[in-house]
Design a protein around this motif. Structure first.
Motif, mmCIF file in Angstrom:
data_model
loop_
_atom_site.group_PDB
_atom_site.id
_atom_site.type_symbol
_atom_site.label_atom_id
_atom_site.label_comp_id
_atom_site.label_asym_id
_atom_site.label_seq_id
_atom_site.Cartn_x
_atom_site.Cartn_y
_atom_site.Cartn_z
ATOM 1 N N ILE A 1 -6.976 1.621 5.773
ATOM 2 C CA ILE A 1 -5.734 1.189 5.128
ATOM 3 C C ILE A 1 -5.727 -0.332 5.043
ATOM 4 O O ILE A 1 -5.820 -1.016 6.062
ATOM 5 C CB ILE A 1 -4.513 1.690 5.908
ATOM 6 C CG1 ILE A 1 -4.581 3.213 6.087
ATOM 7 C CG2 ILE A 1 -3.219 1.296 5.196
ATOM 8 C CD1 ILE A 1 -3.522 3.762 7.016
ATOM 9 N N VAL B 1 4.799 4.782 3.250
ATOM 10 C CA VAL B 1 4.157 6.065 3.506
ATOM 11 C C VAL B 1 5.052 7.194 2.989
ATOM 12 O O VAL B 1 6.273 7.132 3.090
ATOM 13 C CB VAL B 1 3.855 6.228 5.019
ATOM 14 C CG1 VAL B 1 5.108 6.163 5.855
ATOM 15 C CG2 VAL B 1 3.105 7.532 5.285
ATOM 16 N N ILE C 1 3.110 -1.214 4.226
ATOM 17 C CA ILE C 1 2.729 0.168 3.935
ATOM 18 C C ILE C 1 3.989 0.968 3.633
ATOM 19 O O ILE C 1 4.935 0.997 4.433
ATOM 20 C CB ILE C 1 1.989 0.817 5.122
ATOM 21 C CG1 ILE C 1 0.737 0.031 5.493
ATOM 22 C CG2 ILE C 1 1.633 2.274 4.799
ATOM 23 C CD1 ILE C 1 0.097 0.488 6.797
ATOM 24 N N LEU D 1 -3.021 5.768 -1.906
ATOM 25 C CA LEU D 1 -4.163 6.073 -1.052
ATOM 26 C C LEU D 1 -3.864 7.371 -0.309
ATOM 27 O O LEU D 1 -2.843 7.484 0.374
ATOM 28 C CB LEU D 1 -4.392 4.939 -0.049
ATOM 29 C CG LEU D 1 -5.426 5.181 1.062
ATOM 30 C CD1 LEU D 1 -6.818 5.363 0.478
ATOM 31 C CD2 LEU D 1 -5.398 4.024 2.066
ATOM 32 N N ASN D 2 -4.741 8.363 -0.428
ATOM 33 C CA ASN D 2 -4.513 9.665 0.195
ATOM 34 C C ASN D 2 -5.322 9.797 1.492
ATOM 35 O O ASN D 2 -6.547 9.783 1.475
ATOM 36 C CB ASN D 2 -4.905 10.785 -0.767
ATOM 37 C CG ASN D 2 -4.726 12.180 -0.187
ATOM 38 O OD1 ASN D 2 -5.569 13.048 -0.358
ATOM 39 N ND2 ASN D 2 -3.623 12.408 0.490
ATOM 40 N N ILE D 3 -4.614 9.908 2.615
ATOM 41 C CA ILE D 3 -5.222 10.242 3.903
ATOM 42 C C ILE D 3 -4.348 11.333 4.523
ATOM 43 O O ILE D 3 -3.228 11.050 4.963
ATOM 44 C CB ILE D 3 -5.292 9.028 4.849
ATOM 45 C CG1 ILE D 3 -6.087 7.891 4.221
ATOM 46 C CG2 ILE D 3 -5.910 9.441 6.189
ATOM 47 C CD1 ILE D 3 -6.192 6.644 5.102
ATOM 48 N N VAL E 1 0.853 -1.180 0.000
ATOM 49 C CA VAL E 1 0.000 0.000 0.000
ATOM 50 C C VAL E 1 0.892 1.233 0.000
ATOM 51 O O VAL E 1 1.786 1.364 0.842
ATOM 52 C CB VAL E 1 -0.909 0.024 1.250
ATOM 53 C CG1 VAL E 1 -1.745 1.301 1.266
ATOM 54 C CG2 VAL E 1 -1.784 -1.215 1.299
ATOM 55 N N LEU F 1 0.833 4.921 0.856
ATOM 56 C CA LEU F 1 0.000 5.851 1.625
ATOM 57 C C LEU F 1 0.560 7.261 1.498
ATOM 58 O O LEU F 1 1.677 7.544 1.925
ATOM 59 C CB LEU F 1 -0.044 5.432 3.095
ATOM 60 C CG LEU F 1 -0.820 6.352 4.041
ATOM 61 C CD1 LEU F 1 -2.299 6.409 3.637
ATOM 62 C CD2 LEU F 1 -0.686 5.875 5.491
ATOM 63 N N ASP F 2 -0.212 8.150 0.909
ATOM 64 C CA ASP F 2 0.156 9.552 0.683
ATOM 65 C C ASP F 2 -0.526 10.391 1.764
ATOM 66 O O ASP F 2 -1.755 10.488 1.794
ATOM 67 C CB ASP F 2 -0.321 9.958 -0.712
ATOM 68 C CG ASP F 2 0.071 11.372 -1.118
ATOM 69 O OD1 ASP F 2 0.322 12.200 -0.215
ATOM 70 O OD2 ASP F 2 0.111 11.647 -2.324
ATOM 71 N N VAL F 3 0.259 10.999 2.657
ATOM 72 C CA VAL F 3 -0.333 11.741 3.775
ATOM 73 C C VAL F 3 -0.287 13.251 3.551
ATOM 74 O O VAL F 3 -0.424 14.034 4.481
ATOM 75 C CB VAL F 3 0.346 11.375 5.116
ATOM 76 C CG1 VAL F 3 0.098 9.927 5.456
ATOM 77 C CG2 VAL F 3 1.848 11.684 5.103
ATOM 78 N N SER G 1 5.491 12.236 6.592
ATOM 79 C CA SER G 1 5.391 10.778 6.510
ATOM 80 C C SER G 1 6.082 10.111 7.689
ATOM 81 O O SER G 1 5.675 9.026 8.124
ATOM 82 C CB SER G 1 5.972 10.279 5.191
ATOM 83 O OG SER G 1 7.307 10.706 5.012
ATOM 84 N N LEU H 1 -5.252 10.977 9.883
ATOM 85 C CA LEU H 1 -4.788 9.598 9.930
ATOM 86 C C LEU H 1 -5.230 8.836 11.181
ATOM 87 O O LEU H 1 -5.682 7.678 11.060
ATOM 88 C CB LEU H 1 -3.264 9.557 9.786
ATOM 89 C CG LEU H 1 -2.611 8.174 9.720
ATOM 90 C CD1 LEU H 1 -3.172 7.366 8.554
ATOM 91 C CD2 LEU H 1 -1.098 8.300 9.613
#
Length: 473
Positions: A419, A426, A424, A405-407, A386, A388-390, A434, A412
């Protein structure tokens, strides 16, 4: 007239001390909660603070107006504009004088004219300053969150940050009217805004500390638009997501910040921290990200003590529970930490553990965060984990790694369940957010995590595939 700008880099916020050198008296505008800086500035200039005011009910920091007025015996002035729903609840109790459009306050030879400039907030005031010893026309304006260098105050915060539904478009139209009227004033009028670059109170704030109305009329996008509908569309588009703690600040500053003395948190030993971790008390490690990533106590989260510390502490630290900090536990360090956190209303710091003794906490478990190259590892293993774009939604929409995936980081903790299971990776724009996110994921039991070094910036520079909200590379 003497004018001093006091700028807080942590908040990207400017306060002003306006003094009459002849009468040795001063007014402070938009003080934050670190009131010592204003007392020290007044002492250096050998003036006495006799008046304290603010341009509006702030959302990004705890106001120091009430406390400073009490400490100095100064007269407190607050906005009386905006209607009954936007009044300061503590004004009467604090003996404040309410200011309305067209009124003025005299501080020695300095005349301070009150100008109601709604839009950012309904009660917002701008203060026009005239040095009556040399002239009878205003030389400058303390514009608060009305006009910035290169930008204007955003009218969407009441709705997007504080939950006042239906205020966004109305605020934009009020702001257009305020600007249309204000920009009729002379070109030479100095503009002294309440924020600089880095503030979330606008979308394109310039870094210069001041400007003139003439310059802003030529180069400020908002003052160049003469059509109201176009202005409303533009001012409401592209605004960054407001920090999570803004809603709380708005409430605190309207009800009335505490003016009681604040205690310095004690130094604590390892047993206190380990006991707190067992009880799920929030323990925040403020060491730099690389140090935290190498080794940290299981159950802690990382919010590095850098320029963004208050933004992320306000978003991720609980306000109504005790917290412990791993950081500088010296007397000066604990005092500095408490002062910084008080700027955004976090006051329940139960203790500080010395960062140099971090190994003493590893008896309760140790964790680390893997670092992954953004230009090789992620490409090679794309699809097996995964991503994960924060970053903020606006950043994600402008360009993102395919299938990421944008959170946003501030959301978060409440969205961990979204998720998927598995490894992951990030990332953010450059690696700072991140790293914080990785620590939050570990806190919630997600251990197969790596932080993408260089973030999206390096990914883009390396020529990797980028998706945008229109689906084009």
């Amino acid at each position: 007239m003497l004018l001093r700008r006091l700028f807080d880099d942590k908040l990207a916020q400017a306060s002003y001390l306006v003094a009459c050198e002849h009468n040795k008296v001063a007014l402070v505008v938009d003080p934050n909660r670190d009131i010592d800086q204003y007392l020290e500035a007044a002492a250096r200039d050998n003036v006495r603070i006799v008046a304290v005011t603010e341009t509006h009910i702030h959302a990004d920091y705890v106001s120091g107006s009430r406390e400073l007025a009490k400490q100095t015996g100064a007269k407190l002035y607050l906005s009386g504009e905006g209607g009954p729903e936007w009044q300061y609840e503590f004004a009467s109790q604090s003996g404040a004088t309410l200011l309305c459009d067209g009124m003025h306050v005299t501080v020695g030879d300095v005349r301070v004219e009150v100008c109601h400039t709604p839009g950012h907030t309904p009660e917002h005031l701008t203060f026009l300053l005239t040095d009556t010893a040399v002239g009878n026309e205003p030389m400058g304006a303390l514009t608060g969150d009305f006009i910035f260098v290169g930008d204007v105050g955003r009218p969407d915060l009441l709705e997007r940050a504080a939950g006042f539904t239906g205020t966004m478009e109305a605020g934009a139209r009020e702001l257009f009217k305020s600007l249309s009227e204000f920009k009729k004033r002379p070109d030479y009028l100095q503009i002294w805004p309440g924020h600089g670059a880095g503030s979330a109170c606008g979308k394109a704030l310039g870094a210069m500390p001041q400007s003139t109305l003439g310059y802003e009329r030529l180069f400020n996008w908002a003052l160049l638009i003469d059509d109201e509908e176009e202005f409303v569309r533009e001012v409401l588009s592209g605004q960054p997501e407001p920090p999570k703690y803004f809603a709380r600040m708005k409430h605190v500053n309207r009800v009335g910040p505490s003016d009681a003395p604040r205690d310095i948190p004690p130094a604590v030993d390892a047993s206190r921290v380990l006991s707190a971790l067992e009880k799920n008390v929030r323990v925040i490690d403020v060491r730099p990200t690389p140090e935290f990533g190498k080794a940290h106590a299981k159950g802690t989260i990382n919010i590095p003590r850098n320029k963004s510390f208050l933004t992320w502490a306000g978003a991720l630290a609980p306000y109504d529970e005790d917290i412990l900090i791993i950081g500088d536990a010296t007397d000066a360090g604990r005092a500095s930490l408490a002062k910084d956190l008080s700027l955004i209303g976090i006051e329940r710091v139960a203790g500080v553990f010395p960062a140099e003794s971090i190994n003493d906490l590893f008896a309760g478990g140790i964790e680390s965060v893997a670092v992954r190259s953004s230009t090789t590892d992620v490409v090679k293993s794309n699809g097996s984990h995964v991503i994960l774009d924060v970053r903020k939604r606006s950043e994600y929409n402008e360009g993102h790694i395919p299938n990421a995936l944008n959170i946003p980081l501030a959301e978060l903790p409440d969205r961990i369940a979204e998720i998927p299971e598995g490894e992951i990776v990030v990332h953010c724009q450059g690696g700072s957010r991140s790293a914080i996110a990785a620590s939050i994921l570990q806190l919630h039991g997600r251990n197969d995590i790596s932080n993408m070094s260089g973030g999206f910036s390096e990914w883009a520079r390396s020529g990797n595939t980028i998706e945008r909200n229109n689906g084009d590379d």
